[in-house]
Design a protein around this motif. Structure first.
Motif, PDB file in Angstrom:
ATOM      1  N   ALA A  36       1.046  -1.115  -0.517  1.00 26.43           N
ATOM      2  CA  ALA A  36       0.508  -0.276   0.447  1.00 26.43           C
ATOM      3  C   ALA A  36       0.681   1.295   0.047  1.00 26.43           C
ATOM      4  CB  ALA A  36      -0.799  -0.625   1.309  1.00 26.43           C
ATOM      5  N   ARG A  37       2.173   1.609   0.693  1.00 24.23           N
ATOM      6  CA  ARG A  37       3.191   2.262   0.800  1.00 24.23           C
ATOM      7  C   ARG A  37       3.243   2.442  -0.769  1.00 24.23           C
ATOM      8  NH1 ARG A  37       7.943   3.662   0.979  1.00 24.23           N
ATOM      9  NH2 ARG A  37       8.441   0.885   1.030  1.00 24.23           N
ATOM     10  N   THR A  38       4.263   1.679  -1.130  1.00 22.33           N
ATOM     11  CA  THR A  38       4.753   1.929  -2.596  1.00 22.33           C
ATOM     12  C   THR A  38       3.595   1.788  -3.940  1.00 22.33           C
ATOM     13  OG1 THR A  38       4.902  -0.852  -2.852  1.00 22.33           O
ATOM     14  CG2 THR A  38       6.670   0.552  -1.828  1.00 22.33           C
ATOM     15  N   HIS A  39       2.282   1.923  -3.797  1.00 27.40           N
ATOM     16  CA  HIS A  39       1.433   1.682  -4.656  1.00 27.40           C
ATOM     17  C   HIS A  39       0.346   3.067  -3.460  1.00 27.40           C
ATOM     18  CE1 HIS A  39       2.972  -1.632  -5.435  1.00 27.40           C
ATOM     19  NE2 HIS A  39       2.809  -1.914  -7.065  1.00 27.40           N
ATOM     20  N   PRO A  40       0.536   4.050  -3.261  1.00 28.92           N
ATOM     21  CA  PRO A  40      -0.837   4.859  -3.050  1.00 28.92           C
ATOM     22  C   PRO A  40      -1.991   5.460  -3.875  1.00 28.92           C
ATOM     23  CG  PRO A  40       1.011   6.090  -3.793  1.00 28.92           C
ATOM     24  CD  PRO A  40       1.930   4.817  -3.896  1.00 28.92           C
ATOM     25  N   ASN A  41      -2.155   4.837  -4.712  1.00 29.54           N
ATOM     26  CA  ASN A  41      -3.128   5.258  -5.656  1.00 29.54           C
ATOM     27  C   ASN A  41      -3.858   4.259  -6.417  1.00 29.54           C
ATOM     28  OD1 ASN A  41      -2.517   8.536  -5.968  1.00 29.54           O
ATOM     29  ND2 ASN A  41      -0.819   8.037  -8.099  1.00 29.54           N
ATOM     30  N   ALA A  42      -3.362   2.710  -5.557  1.00 32.15           N
ATOM     31  CA  ALA A  42      -4.160   1.730  -5.906  1.00 32.15           C
ATOM     32  C   ALA A  42      -5.509   1.505  -4.769  1.00 32.15           C
ATOM     33  CB  ALA A  42      -3.143   0.180  -5.804  1.00 32.15           C
ATOM     34  N   GLU A  43      -6.548   0.353  -6.042  1.00 33.10           N
ATOM     35  CA  GLU A  43      -7.532   0.133  -4.362  1.00 33.10           C
ATOM     36  C   GLU A  43      -6.487  -1.334  -4.307  1.00 33.10           C
ATOM     37  OE1 GLU A  43     -11.770   0.332  -6.069  1.00 33.10           O
ATOM     38  OE2 GLU A  43     -11.166   1.420  -7.702  1.00 33.10           O
ATOM     39  N   LEU A  44      -7.631  -1.782  -2.914  1.00 35.19           N
ATOM     40  CA  LEU A  44      -7.355  -2.432  -2.668  1.00 35.19           C
ATOM     41  C   LEU A  44      -8.203  -3.952  -2.022  1.00 35.19           C
ATOM     42  CD1 LEU A  44      -5.231  -1.733   0.863  1.00 35.19           C
ATOM     43  CD2 LEU A  44      -4.213  -2.151  -1.203  1.00 35.19           C
ATOM     44  N   PHE A  45      -8.595  -5.004  -2.889  1.00 34.69           N
ATOM     45  CA  PHE A  45      -9.794  -6.350  -3.087  1.00 34.69           C
ATOM     46  C   PHE A  45      -8.453  -7.234  -1.828  1.00 34.69           C
ATOM     47  CE2 PHE A  45     -11.149  -5.811  -6.953  1.00 34.69           C
ATOM     48  CZ  PHE A  45     -11.234  -4.188  -6.986  1.00 34.69           C
ATOM     49  N   VAL A  46      -8.876  -7.224  -0.723  1.00 31.74           N
ATOM     50  CA  VAL A  46      -8.659  -8.655   0.232  1.00 31.74           C
ATOM     51  C   VAL A  46      -9.953  -9.365   0.685  1.00 31.74           C
ATOM     52  CG1 VAL A  46      -7.723  -8.941   2.686  1.00 31.74           C
ATOM     53  CG2 VAL A  46      -7.307  -6.196   1.493  1.00 31.74           C
ATOM     54  N   HIS A  47      -9.579 -10.521   0.934  1.00 29.44           N
ATOM     55  CA  HIS A  47     -10.296 -11.778   0.911  1.00 29.44           C
ATOM     56  C   HIS A  47     -10.096 -12.370   2.546  1.00 29.44           C
ATOM     57  CE1 HIS A  47     -12.194 -15.317   1.375  1.00 29.44           C
ATOM     58  NE2 HIS A  47     -13.003 -15.618   0.210  1.00 29.44           N
ATOM     59  N   PHE A 102      -3.730  -5.934 -12.185  1.00 26.34           N
ATOM     60  CA  PHE A 102      -3.687  -6.309 -10.916  1.00 26.34           C
ATOM     61  C   PHE A 102      -2.464  -6.990 -10.247  1.00 26.34           C
ATOM     62  CE2 PHE A 102      -7.952  -6.076 -13.125  1.00 26.34           C
ATOM     63  CZ  PHE A 102      -9.169  -5.391 -11.870  1.00 26.34           C
ATOM     64  N   GLN A 103      -2.518  -6.738  -9.779  1.00 23.60           N
ATOM     65  CA  GLN A 103      -1.166  -7.124  -8.987  1.00 23.60           C
ATOM     66  C   GLN A 103      -1.376  -8.154  -7.285  1.00 23.60           C
ATOM     67  OE1 GLN A 103       1.340  -7.328 -10.895  1.00 23.60           O
ATOM     68  NE2 GLN A 103       0.909  -5.619 -12.203  1.00 23.60           N
ATOM     69  N   ALA A 104      -0.771  -8.864  -7.319  1.00 23.88           N
ATOM     70  CA  ALA A 104      -0.384  -9.779  -6.591  1.00 23.88           C
ATOM     71  C   ALA A 104      -0.287  -9.212  -4.635  1.00 23.88           C
ATOM     72  CB  ALA A 104      -0.240 -11.122  -6.313  1.00 23.88           C
ATOM     73  N   VAL A 105      -0.511  -8.876  -3.626  1.00 24.16           N
ATOM     74  CA  VAL A 105       0.394  -8.407  -2.484  1.00 24.16           C
ATOM     75  C   VAL A 105       0.583  -9.285  -1.532  1.00 24.16           C
ATOM     76  CG1 VAL A 105       0.146  -7.949   0.262  1.00 24.16           C
ATOM     77  CG2 VAL A 105      -2.154  -7.133  -1.307  1.00 24.16           C
ATOM     78  N   ASN A 106       1.125 -10.716  -2.484  1.00 23.30           N
ATOM     79  CA  ASN A 106       2.105 -11.651  -2.295  1.00 23.30           C
ATOM     80  C   ASN A 106       1.797 -12.527  -3.283  1.00 23.30           C
ATOM     81  OD1 ASN A 106       3.167 -14.046  -1.516  1.00 23.30           O
ATOM     82  ND2 ASN A 106       2.890 -14.294   0.943  1.00 23.30           N
ATOM     83  N   ASP A 107       3.075 -12.896  -4.333  1.00 24.35           N
ATOM     84  CA  ASP A 107       2.733 -13.200  -5.422  1.00 24.35           C
ATOM     85  C   ASP A 107       2.974 -14.923  -5.045  1.00 24.35           C
ATOM     86  OD1 ASP A 107       5.434 -12.623  -5.110  1.00 24.35           O
ATOM     87  OD2 ASP A 107       5.768 -11.942  -6.892  1.00 24.35           O
ATOM     88  N   ARG A 108       3.752 -15.160  -3.667  1.00 22.49           N
ATOM     89  CA  ARG A 108       3.417 -16.695  -3.735  1.00 22.49           C
ATOM     90  C   ARG A 108       2.241 -17.102  -3.100  1.00 22.49           C
ATOM     91  NH1 ARG A 108       7.020 -13.403  -1.545  1.00 22.49           N
ATOM     92  NH2 ARG A 108       6.131 -13.707   0.911  1.00 22.49           N
ATOM     93  N   ALA A 109       1.532 -16.720  -2.864  1.00 20.57           N
ATOM     94  CA  ALA A 109       0.275 -16.812  -2.817  1.00 20.57           C
ATOM     95  C   ALA A 109      -0.861 -17.847  -3.461  1.00 20.57           C
ATOM     96  CB  ALA A 109      -0.756 -16.008  -1.877  1.00 20.57           C
ATOM     97  N   SER A 110      -0.852 -19.163  -3.269  1.00 24.53           N
ATOM     98  CA  SER A 110      -0.334 -20.301  -4.938  1.00 24.53           C
ATOM     99  C   SER A 110      -0.886 -21.329  -3.621  1.00 24.53           C
ATOM    100  CB  SER A 110       0.276 -20.329  -6.100  1.00 24.53           C
ATOM    101  OG  SER A 110       0.194 -21.288  -6.039  1.00 24.53           O
ATOM    102  N   CYS A 111      -2.211 -21.872  -3.849  1.00 24.04           N
ATOM    103  CA  CYS A 111      -2.519 -23.193  -3.512  1.00 24.04           C
ATOM    104  C   CYS A 111      -2.636 -24.334  -3.645  1.00 24.04           C
ATOM    105  CB  CYS A 111      -4.098 -23.389  -3.437  1.00 24.04           C
ATOM    106  SG  CYS A 111      -4.689 -24.639  -2.500  1.00 24.04           S
TER     107      CYS A 111
END
Length: 359
Positions: free
Chosen positions: A226-237, A301-310
């Motif tokens: 969020a700090r490095t992308h101040p203009n983004a929206e956050l989609f959080v499950h 669209f960018q992943a907050v954690n790009d390792r979040a793979s099931c």
């Protein structure tokens, strides 16, 4: 086993793909992480569609599946939405590309249909975090309490549940219950904390379960993104370990509150179409990015954690789906008594309204 120039070649455990010549090549190999050896080529996709027609099957794919599995499916979405589609589909065979509890839910709502999962070993850490026996013991400790179970549970747990819920309607379900009635909420602790925070309910007890993927998306990562992308929206499950941090950022004014959205996966699709920012940070399993990018191709669209793979979702491979359709494997069974009780808990939720899509 090798699949080469002829559809009479064996595919995996003795089954045969019948028909005329084909150009699909590969070797279905069963390894520790699932079936491999077949590439998702146009020929593979055509063969999958042909086999589905031959079996009178519809293919359902969860939002967290591999992109190539999503693209070949007849329907893509959340688990409950897909199960409801399965119940209404004219086909008599359902191929559920997801994890095992999702295929069970489809069987519960479609008891007269054949339900297949391409790899029966595709489990779920969240569903596995509470067993039917553990729920019975918990209920015994709180006689008179009403049990609210997230749909991400086994059929046996649903059968012991009073009302199911989804991530999009969990607040509504709990709010519909007499405020003086104790509530046992399971199995996800983060979704439960979200429900308790929104409803302000003190007499809700929350099971300490979690999805290992969502729990691993932490608040520090979200804060830094969020700090490095101040203009983004956050989609959080709401299953995410960072959901509280997202609300904290909004509450403290560190991030505009109108750009912080706590959403189910189905809700993310709707929000993507209405997003005002050109950039969205997404906190959920990374398979979701494929559908979001298709829904709103002009947004980054960018992943907050790009390792979040099931790893369980990713067990449904091109080779596994081919094997499933070629050999009619693996069928999902739920005994009629368990299915009937589980179906009642789902239907009570639907009667309350706003069932949403699913998790």
């Amino acid at each position: 086993m090798t699949i080469t120039a002829s559809r009479s070649d064996s595919v995996g455990g003795g089954g045969r793909v019948t028909g005329g010549p084909m150009t699909l090549t590969g070797r279905v190999v069963d390894g520790p992480s699932g079936f491999t050896g077949v590439e998702a080529t146009p020929e593979w996709a055509a063969e999958i569609k042909r086999l589905a027609r031959e079996r009178n099957a519809t293919i359902l794919a969860h939002n967290y599946q591999l992109p190539e599995i999503q693209d070949v499916a007849d329907h893509v979405g959340d688990s409950l939405a897909l199960s409801r589609i399965a119940a209404e589909a004219p086909e008599d065979t359902i191929v559920f590309c997801g994890v095992h509890f999702m295929a069970e839910t489809a069987k519960i709502l479609s008891p007269d249909k054949t339900v297949l999962i391409p790899d029966q070993r595709a489990g779920c850490s969240l569903a596995d975090s509470i067993s039917a026996d553990e729920l019975r013991e918990w209920k015994a400790e709180h006689p008179g309490a009403l049990v609210v179970s997230y749909v991400n549970t086994t059929a046996a747990v649903k059968a012991l549940t009073d009302i199911c819920c989804t991530s999009s309607n969990a607040v509504d379900v709990v709010a519909s219950i007499d405020p003086d009635r104790e509530v046992l909420f399971l199995p996800d602790q983060f979704l439960g904390a979200h429900v308790k925070r929104v409803t302000g309910r003190d007499n809700i007890h929350i099971w300490a379960g979690e999805c290992h993927v969502h729990a691993g998306i932490n608040g520090d990562e979200l804060t830094e993104q969020a700090r490095t992308h101040p203009n983004a929206e956050l989609f959080v499950h709401p299953e995410c370990g960072c959901a509280t941090s997202a609300l904290y950022l909004a509450g403290e004014g560190a991030f505009p509150a109108d750009r912080v959205h706590i959403l189910s996966t189905g809700g993310m699709i709707d929000a993507a179409k209405a997003a005002r920012s050109s950039e969205v940070l997404v906190a959920t399993e990374i398979g979701m990015l494929h559908q979001l990018r298709k829904a709103a191709p002009g947004i980054d669209f960018q992943a907050v954690n790009d390792r979040a793979s099931c790893k369980y979702m990713k067990m449904i491979t091109p080779a596994a789906l081919l094997r499933c359709l070629a050999e009619n494997r693996d069928e999902v069974h739920v005994d009629p008594e368990t299915a009937a009780a589980g179906r009642d808990s789902v239907l009570r939720m639907i009667a309350i309204g706003n069932p949403g899509g699913g998790e």
